[in-house]
Design an enzyme around this catalytic site. Structure first.
Site, PDB file in Angstrom:
ATOM      1  N   CYS A   1      66.898  94.645  -6.694  1.00 48.45           N
ATOM      2  CA  CYS A   1      66.154  93.920  -7.726  1.00 48.45           C
ATOM      3  C   CYS A   1      65.860  94.758  -8.957  1.00 48.45           C
ATOM      4  CB  CYS A   1      64.863  93.377  -7.125  1.00 48.45           C
ATOM      5  SG  CYS A   1      65.169  92.375  -5.654  1.00 48.45           S
TER       6      CYS A   1
ATOM      7  N   HIS B   1      56.337  93.934 -11.464  1.00 50.00           N
ATOM      8  CA  HIS B   1      57.319  93.439 -10.495  1.00 50.00           C
ATOM      9  C   HIS B   1      56.743  92.215  -9.784  1.00 50.00           C
ATOM     10  CE1 HIS B   1      60.816  93.550  -8.000  1.00 50.00           C
ATOM     11  NE2 HIS B   1      60.119  93.743  -6.892  1.00 50.00           N
TER      12      HIS B   1
ATOM     13  N   GLU C   1      51.553  97.944  -6.203  1.00 50.16           N
ATOM     14  CA  GLU C   1      51.778  98.034  -7.645  1.00 50.16           C
ATOM     15  C   GLU C   1      50.448  98.077  -8.401  1.00 50.16           C
ATOM     16  OE1 GLU C   1      54.686  96.154 -11.093  1.00 50.16           O
ATOM     17  OE2 GLU C   1      54.340  95.011  -9.246  1.00 50.16           O
TER      18      GLU C   1
ATOM     19  N   LYS D   1      57.288  86.232 -12.541  1.00 50.41           N
ATOM     20  CA  LYS D   1      57.929  85.693 -11.332  1.00 50.41           C
ATOM     21  C   LYS D   1      57.128  84.539 -10.742  1.00 50.41           C
ATOM     22  CE  LYS D   1      60.394  89.852  -9.720  1.00 50.41           C
ATOM     23  NZ  LYS D   1      59.936  90.847 -10.700  1.00 50.41           N
TER      24      LYS D   1
ATOM     25  N   HIS E   1      61.878  84.907  -8.138  1.00 54.00           N
ATOM     26  CA  HIS E   1      62.455  86.252  -8.162  1.00 54.00           C
ATOM     27  C   HIS E   1      63.960  86.132  -8.365  1.00 54.00           C
ATOM     28  CE1 HIS E   1      63.202  90.329  -7.686  1.00 54.00           C
ATOM     29  NE2 HIS E   1      62.672  90.576  -6.504  1.00 54.00           N
TER      30      HIS E   1
ATOM     31  N   PHE F   1      64.882  96.586  -2.975  1.00 54.17           N
ATOM     32  CA  PHE F   1      65.103  97.019  -1.598  1.00 54.17           C
ATOM     33  C   PHE F   1      65.870  98.351  -1.609  1.00 54.17           C
ATOM     34  CE2 PHE F   1      65.107  92.574   0.637  1.00 54.17           C
ATOM     35  CZ  PHE F   1      63.755  92.482   0.410  1.00 54.17           C
TER      36      PHE F   1
END
Length: 420
Positions: free
Chosen positions: A166, A306, A317, A338, A343, A406
């Site tokens: 991502c 994110h 975060e 998002k 996403h 990831f």
């Protein structure tokens, strides 16, 4: 060596909120959710029945139908965003040195729809022997979007794909920025694309328990920083920026959206899917980006986080932001777009960078939607301004956009208002 300055001169986007940057921005400011029941395949047997799909897109308005059929959907979306961005930049390609214009595009997965289709076709005909399309490999491979874009325009500069889950398209923007400021190119078509809303994509993420299963109310399923969050909502789309060397842009009278001033990268080195619970990698990537930009924490007014709507990710975060920005963290606006787009995986960084740039240009922050006052997580500090539910006007001198993938891949890009 004196580094070149890099500016943004063109934007392109195909997203769940709209099929142009203008439509996407308008709906983001309005707090529109792109989530709905999946139309692209029958999801009735899956745990998740909804996603943020691109809607009402006429591919042949941009691409020749015969050529489009030779492309996976992710490449089609990548091409359309690039065509929009190049047009928006106003570059007269007949007057440009195409050896000095490149394409760097990110993708996390690539042609998964093509892979799924071809394997199904093989299974159906296995007894009669292998049967595969001659376009199987060229449609599936992750690098083909950047290749197709360069072929379409005849750009001979740096050309490759970044793949870091991502964080992929943020890494593409970072690489493009570095190519230009080192003097290796005049301009780079940089962005990312993804189209993984199919049985393999949804089924795979369901098996990991990564996706929201709020099937009774899809539009509120992506709810970053709210206690009741239960996973991310998958999206698809593409975003594209034209990054250009400042003097080259000025010489041709280009409009300038913003200046890109820094980038950061780091690794969690922790887990194949989970972010570091203390936000170690997130903290490091923002520190690296600030150092590279020459900006101080107090110079940043907005962070497009994110913020995927996962339990550990949102908490870590938020912790990282407090550690990096200190008291300045409470003066920032923070938002997760998002919550509206879902996403977009490998395309997330490019689309969110575009929204960050538009926030800098227009002095308004898109919201984090779907938060309810009584839905607070005790592990999150709500004295931070998450820009819940409504866009907020404020001067945005500089902003950053975070993307984490990831494997522990982290990337951060930094933009500020352009000034001579």
């Amino acid at each position: 060596m004196e580094l070149k300055r890099v500016v943004v001169t063109g934007l392109g986007a195909v997203t769940p909120l709209g099929n142009s940057p203008e439509e996407t921005w308008k709906n983001a400011l309005a707090g529109v959710s792109g989530a709905a029941e999946i139309k692209g395949f029958d999801s009735s047997l899956f745990k998740t029945h909804f996603a943020c799909e691109v809607k009402d897109l006429a591919i042949t308005d941009f691409l020749d139908g015969k050529e489009a059929r030779k492309m996976d959907r992710y490449t089609q979306l990548a091409m359309i965003a690039a065509i929009q961005a190049v047009k928006d930049s106003g570059m007269d390609l007949d007057q440009e040195d195409k050896n000095r214009i490149g394409v760097i595009y990110g993708v996390g997965i690539g042609g998964i729809k093509t892979f799924e289709t071809e394997v199904k076709m093989y299974g159906a005909h296995e007894a009669a022997g292998p049967k595969f399309s001659p376009f199987f490999i060229p449609k599936m491979i992750a690098d083909i979007a950047s290749g197709q874009i360069s072929i379409h325009f005849g750009f001979h500069g740096p050309n490759y794909t970044t793949t870091s889950a991502c964080a992929s398209s943020s890494n593409a923007l970072a690489d493009a920025f570095n190519q230009i400021r080192l003097g290796k190119a005049n301009a780079i078509v940089a962005g990312g694309a993804e189209a993984a809303i199919c049985a393999c994509g949804v089924g795979g993420f369901n098996a990991m328990k990564a996706l929201s299963t709020r099937n009774d109310d899809p539009t509120t399923a992506s709810r970053p920083f709210s206690k009741s969050r239960d996973g991310f909502v998958m999206g698809e789309g593409a975003g594209c920026l034209i990054l250009e060397e400042l003097e080259h842009a000025k010489a041709r009278g280009a409009k300038i959206y913003a200046e890109m001033v820094g980038e950061g990268e780091s690794a969690d080195a922790y887990h194949i899917t989970a972010s570091h619970p203390e936000g170690l990698g997130a903290r490091l990537v923002m520190e690296n980006a600030l150092r590279d930009s020459g900006l101080r924490p107090e110079d940043i007014d907005y962070i497009n986080v994110h913020g995927t709507s996962t339990h550990v990710g949102d908490i870590s975060e938020a912790k990282a932001i407090k550690e990096v920005f200190g008291e300045s963290a409470y003066k920032l606006n923070i938002s997760s777009t998002k919550s509206m787009t879902g996403h977009l995986l490998g395309a997330a960084g490019a689309v969110e960078a575009m929204l960050t740039i538009l926030a800098v240009q227009n002095d308004i922050i898109p919201p984090t939607i779907n938060h309810e006052e009584d839905d607070k997580d005790e592990e999150i500090d709500y004295n931070l301004n998450f820009t819940f539910n409504k866009a907020q006007k404020r001067t945005v001198r500089a902003a950053i956009s975070n993307t984490f993938g990831f494997g522990g891949h982290n990337a951060c890009v930094v933009f500020k208002k352009y000034a001579e």
